[in-house]
Motif scaffolding. Structure first.
Motif, mmCIF file in Angstrom:
data_model
loop_
_atom_site.group_PDB
_atom_site.id
_atom_site.type_symbol
_atom_site.label_atom_id
_atom_site.label_comp_id
_atom_site.label_asym_id
_atom_site.label_seq_id
_atom_site.Cartn_x
_atom_site.Cartn_y
_atom_site.Cartn_z
ATOM 1 N N LEU A 1 0.826 -1.202 0.000
ATOM 2 C CA LEU A 1 0.000 0.000 0.000
ATOM 3 C C LEU A 1 0.860 1.252 0.000
ATOM 4 C CD1 LEU A 1 -2.934 1.004 0.135
ATOM 5 C CD2 LEU A 1 -2.764 0.907 2.636
ATOM 6 N N LEU A 2 1.602 1.438 1.075
ATOM 7 C CA LEU A 2 2.442 2.627 1.208
ATOM 8 C C LEU A 2 3.863 2.282 0.776
ATOM 9 C CD1 LEU A 2 2.396 5.587 2.204
ATOM 10 C CD2 LEU A 2 3.042 4.738 4.458
ATOM 11 N N THR A 3 4.182 2.531 -0.496
ATOM 12 C CA THR A 3 5.502 2.211 -1.032
ATOM 13 C C THR A 3 6.207 3.478 -1.509
ATOM 14 O OG1 THR A 3 4.676 1.910 -3.296
ATOM 15 C CG2 THR A 3 4.642 -0.026 -1.841
ATOM 16 N N LYS A 4 7.541 3.434 -1.535
ATOM 17 C CA LYS A 4 8.324 4.605 -1.975
ATOM 18 C C LYS A 4 8.077 4.937 -3.439
ATOM 19 C CE LYS A 4 11.981 4.316 1.461
ATOM 20 N NZ LYS A 4 13.419 4.127 1.749
ATOM 21 N N GLU A 5 7.735 3.925 -4.226
ATOM 22 C CA GLU A 5 7.465 4.154 -5.649
ATOM 23 C C GLU A 5 6.163 4.945 -5.831
ATOM 24 O OE1 GLU A 5 10.307 1.303 -4.971
ATOM 25 O OE2 GLU A 5 8.198 1.055 -4.370
ATOM 26 N N LYS A 6 5.149 4.582 -5.081
ATOM 27 C CA LYS A 6 3.834 5.216 -5.217
ATOM 28 C C LYS A 6 3.727 6.518 -4.428
ATOM 29 C CE LYS A 6 1.020 2.395 -7.621
ATOM 30 N NZ LYS A 6 0.155 2.836 -8.735
ATOM 31 N N PHE A 7 4.307 6.504 -3.222
ATOM 32 C CA PHE A 7 4.125 7.630 -2.308
ATOM 33 C C PHE A 7 5.468 8.058 -1.697
ATOM 34 C CE2 PHE A 7 0.204 5.037 -2.100
ATOM 35 C CZ PHE A 7 -0.685 5.956 -2.662
ATOM 36 N N PRO A 8 6.358 8.633 -2.517
ATOM 37 C CA PRO A 8 7.691 8.988 -2.004
ATOM 38 C C PRO A 8 7.664 10.028 -0.891
ATOM 39 C CG PRO A 8 7.329 9.879 -4.219
ATOM 40 C CD PRO A 8 6.222 8.932 -3.956
ATOM 41 N N ARG A 9 6.785 11.028 -1.005
ATOM 42 C CA ARG A 9 6.741 12.075 0.025
ATOM 43 C C ARG A 9 6.223 11.522 1.349
ATOM 44 N NH1 ARG A 9 3.822 15.060 -3.975
ATOM 45 N NH2 ARG A 9 5.222 16.239 -5.318
ATOM 46 N N LEU A 10 5.171 10.722 1.281
ATOM 47 C CA LEU A 10 4.617 10.132 2.507
ATOM 48 C C LEU A 10 5.635 9.221 3.191
ATOM 49 C CD1 LEU A 10 0.873 9.138 1.885
ATOM 50 C CD2 LEU A 10 1.770 10.530 3.761
ATOM 51 N N CYS A 11 6.378 8.464 2.401
ATOM 52 C CA CYS A 11 7.386 7.562 2.974
ATOM 53 C C CYS A 11 8.525 8.359 3.618
ATOM 54 C CB CYS A 11 7.922 6.609 1.907
ATOM 55 S SG CYS A 11 6.733 5.338 1.435
ATOM 56 N N GLU A 12 8.922 9.452 2.969
ATOM 57 C CA GLU A 12 9.974 10.299 3.543
ATOM 58 C C GLU A 12 9.467 10.973 4.823
ATOM 59 O OE1 GLU A 12 12.966 13.918 2.152
ATOM 60 O OE2 GLU A 12 11.729 12.899 0.667
ATOM 61 N N TRP A 13 8.223 11.455 4.773
ATOM 62 C CA TRP A 13 7.618 12.041 5.972
ATOM 63 C C TRP A 13 7.595 11.014 7.111
ATOM 64 C CZ3 TRP A 13 3.193 9.830 8.075
ATOM 65 C CH2 TRP A 13 2.724 10.454 9.235
ATOM 66 N N SER A 14 7.186 9.788 6.800
ATOM 67 C CA SER A 14 7.094 8.736 7.803
ATOM 68 C C SER A 14 8.445 8.484 8.455
ATOM 69 C CB SER A 14 6.563 7.448 7.159
ATOM 70 O OG SER A 14 6.478 6.425 8.109
ATOM 71 N N ASP A 15 9.499 8.425 7.649
ATOM 72 C CA ASP A 15 10.850 8.208 8.190
ATOM 73 C C ASP A 15 11.257 9.359 9.118
ATOM 74 O OD1 ASP A 15 11.113 5.827 6.844
ATOM 75 O OD2 ASP A 15 12.246 6.676 5.163
ATOM 76 N N ASP A 16 11.027 10.595 8.661
ATOM 77 C CA ASP A 16 11.381 11.762 9.477
ATOM 78 C C ASP A 16 10.588 11.783 10.777
ATOM 79 O OD1 ASP A 16 13.249 12.745 7.661
ATOM 80 O OD2 ASP A 16 11.789 14.001 6.614
ATOM 81 N N TYR A 17 9.312 11.460 10.674
ATOM 82 C CA TYR A 17 8.431 11.470 11.848
ATOM 83 C C TYR A 17 8.854 10.415 12.856
ATOM 84 C CZ TYR A 17 4.014 11.276 14.487
ATOM 85 O OH TYR A 17 3.071 11.290 15.482
#
Length: 221
Positions: free
Chosen positions: A177-193
């Motif tokens: 569902l939440l993959t770096k290919e589909k949702f790069p900004r969300l994944c980066e946000w998740s890592d930072d958070y």
């Protein structure tokens, strides 16, 4: 007055309870945590939240406040120490409330529906619906580190479920569902958070959460 008795009735594995813990820690507020068992609700929980009988409940000087987003605003308005959870600007505050409510009303139900879906067709439909909601959040993050800008705020705290619990659901259900290919900004946000110090010390470890949810799913299947 504001720094007197503070008690939080919560559940360790609940993203909603963790929202409140994060806010209390951001503000530097000392509090007593009272763990709850929702399969055997305590007299204290039923007393303080007789309407919904759910966690979290914040009890401040004997007065209960229910519903996690309401509690976050209460904390921000009551304690001025530490960083602001909501923006000062009225328009920005309204937008933060809008996106936090979007996460609760649209994202959380659509993602949870994947777990509850029966059969291939129903699951695919649920996955597409969840991806549509995540795409809206992906777009909202454009040009920003966090939803609130450079610092963690209301929307980021509300998005707890997406940062950690979505990965658990993905693994247990066997979907991407939440993959770096589909949702790069969300994944980066998740890592930072998740790598922010207060978030890291407050949220459960993913492996422990996986074990808890696996056991829960086995009981309900």
């Amino acid at each position: 007055m504001a720094d007197q008795e503070v008690k939080l009735l919560g559940v360790w594995a609940s993203p909603f309870s963790k929202r409140v813990e994060i806010a209390l820690k951001m503000k530097g507020i000392s509090y007593e945590y009272v763990a709850q068992d929702l399969s055997n609700k305590s007299p204290e929980l039923l007393k303080y939240n007789p309407i919904h009988k759910k966690v979290p409940v914040l009890v401040h000087n004997g007065k209960p406040i229910c519903e996690s987003l309401v509690i976050l605003e209460y904390i921000d308005e009551t304690w001025k120490s530490g960083p602001s959870i909501l923006p000062k600007d009225p328009y920005a505050r309204a937008m933060a409330r809008f996106w936090a409510k979007f996460i609760d009303d649209k994202c959380f139900p659509s993602i949870w529906k994947i777990r509850k879906s029966q059969g291939e067709e129903e699951r695919e439909k649920a996955i597409e619906e969840a991806k549509e909601q995540l795409a809206i959040l992906e777009n909202e993050l454009k040009g920003k580190k966090f939803f609130s800008g450079d610092e963690i705020g209301l929307v980021d705290i509300a998005a707890n479920f997406i940062a950690l619990w979505v990965g658990v659901v993905q693994e247990l259900v066997g979907v991407e569902l939440l993959t770096k290919e589909k949702f790069p900004r969300l994944c980066e946000w998740s890592d930072d958070y998740l790598n922010s110090s207060i978030i890291k010390e407050t949220l459960p470890a993913k492996d422990e959460l996986l074990d808890r949810f696996r056991a829960m799913f086995q009981r309900t299947d």
